[in-house]
Every structure is written in structure tokens, then in C-alpha cells.
Design a protein around this motif. Sequence first.
Motif: not given
Length: 409
Positions: A191-195
Motif C-alpha cells: 500500500m502507499p505509505a499515506e494510506e
Amino acid sequence: MAQHLDDLHDWFWRRLASRARAPKNGIVEFQEPKTERLLEADICIVTYCGFPGGNAVTTITEAQTFRDAGYDVAIVNCSIKKSRWKWGWVSERYLAVSDLMYLGHRLRRISCRTAIIRGPRMVTTRNFERLAKKMCPERAIFVINNSAYNEDGSAIFSWADLHERIGALGWPAVEICPTGPIIRAECLREMPAEEIDLSDRDWPPVIDASAFQFTPRSQLSEPIVIGRHARDHPGKWLDERAELLRVYPDNDPSIRVSILGGAETVDRDLGGIPCTWSVAPFGLNSVQDYLSTLDIFVNFPSPSRHEAFGRTIIEAILSGLPVILPSRFEATFGELAFYCAPQEVRNLIGKIAADDPGRMVFLQRAKEVATDLFCSPSLLLRLDARTQNQKPVLDGAAARWRQTILSSL
């Protein structure tokens, strides 16, 4: 009226099920004696109780630990099965705590201070969606206790979907805790870090140390008995026979191989079971009895296996056994074990066996650290959300001896 309708509904499905296939060995239909429709508890553990292995052992140990500490505890079965007549199927292990057991689909309301929800696949089912609407926990801890993928690469769940489902619940306080560094790293890759909304701390399986007698061998002599216990599955074995025999040799008179849990995979897919191995199925001896026959615990599953934790490793350490593993396990078990490549196993066994006094010091300290981090007392500390992860690190003579052994390879 609601009670009567549910009873009638379940009676109908049980009648239908009686004409269909019965539960497999080790699975029973739980006959819930309770009539309560409203469940109130300090701690509610929600999981699929049909898995007979590590998930069952961990859930039962957690429940017993909390109960012994004075908490009001409940175990709620949330089935992953689609057929209603299978919703009461649970592992027979849970009969030992039947007084704590509830079937989720028969409850109308669940109120608790802390909900521990174990099993990402379960969380993504329609049954959990229904159950969650009946729950009002003050806080919830979601334990991610397995990889999102099978050994063949097929998906078990989606990390993005899991995050979305948990976020949509709208509960006041939610924590998503991997069981250890391997599962945490998988999420970070997926997953993208911001999610990502993982907790900073892990929630490893808890182990009852009293179930394992610490009996380290004060002297090791040939043949050195090595082995491991696990269910027989392709993911539990190395993929190539040459690699397998480097770890569990077939023609070395100084080493004897003893396996608990069966080896049909080796027989079927890896060229046959060596005649020098001793292989037993589960059920003939207890795990403790089996571990007492080993000198060194050696566990090399398939590189494609996404091992969430590996409670058998801690069980071996608690029993007083040196443990040899592939290097990918170091993130989880730190300095409690030895790590090497398959071709280095034989040499490492010899180094460990050659120094009895040093090994005894190491084993004592490893057992103490394992107890502090992974056994029942640590579970009670985790109820404090401020608890942080602690790395499995040794000190003093134990740490120096381990480093000396690894440096000599």
C-alpha cells in the motif's frame, strides 16, 4: 420471539446439514447452551473458531490469561463459511473453554470495553459485516495474523480492502496490529505509505509458558537429533530436494532427523522420505513430548511461504532447544535463534553442539527473553495502548556466545 425464530432457523439448517457432509476430523458442531441475546464483557475476542491450529491455541490462551487476571471474557465465533448450517462448526479445541464461547450469528448485541478481532480474511466476509453492526466496543484491536497471499500467490485478502472495511466501521478507537515484522513489511510493500493505518506495535501470538518444561541438554553427543513439528503442507518444506537434504540430511551418521506432523509432501513431491528419517503424524505424542526428544530445532519452510510468526519456534526455545532458521525470520525472533543458509546448517549444528557450557548460558537467557516478550504476562501489558514493541535482544555472556558461534561460520 427472536430467540425462537433463530432456534427454528438453526434447527432447519441442522436438519439439512444432517443430509450433507459431516464436519471433518477435529471439527465439531458447537451446541451453544446459552440463551442470552445481549453479550456484555470486559474483553471480547472475535475470530473464526473453525481453524484447529495456531489461531485456536492463541485465542484460547489469550482468553484463559485474561480470565485468570479477573477480566470478564467472551470468545465469539464469526464463521467464514457461506452456508448457515456450517456457522456452528468450531475446532474441538474450543470445547475446553465452552463456557466462554458464543456463536456470533445468534447474538443481538455485543458490548465490551476491548474487542480483539483476529483474522483478516474473516473481517472481509459478509458474516463479519453483519456481526460488526451488533457490536459497540470502546476500542477494537484488529490482529492481522496471516499474509494476504497463499504460497501459490493466490490472494487471501486485500490490504486496501481490509483498511477500507475497518475504516468504515466508525468505531471510536481502532488499532490495526500485525502479528510481527514480516506481516508489517508486507503491508508496507502493498500500500502507499499515506494510506496505511497500522499501529506502531505488533500483537504476536501469546504462549502459555507453563505448558513447556525447560529441559535443555547439558551435554550433546552424536547423533544429534534435529527436527521440527508442523502440519504437512508444501509451504512447510523447502522446494528442492537437494536443499532439503542439506538441512535434514539422509546420510550423515552424526545427525538423526525426527519430524512430527507427517511428510507426505516430501514423499509425493520431493523424491520420497529418506529411510533414515523418523516421521510421525500429529496425535501420537504431545508437542512437549516430541520436543523433549530433540537436541536442536531446525525449521526451514519454503521461501515462498509468508510466515506470519511461527509459534512453534518460541515453543522450542521455552523447551530449552537451540533454534536454527533461515535469515528472513531474524526480523521476528532477533537474537533468540541462529540464522543461516541451508548449506551452512551442518556446520552450525556442530558449532552449537561443541560448547556445552556456553550453550546452556545462551538457552537460559533466550528462554527468559522469550517469556518476557511472547508469553502470558506480556499479554496483560498489551492492554495498555502505550505499550511499544521490544526487540528480542540478548545481553552479557549469552549475546557474546551467540555472536562467537555465528562469526565462526
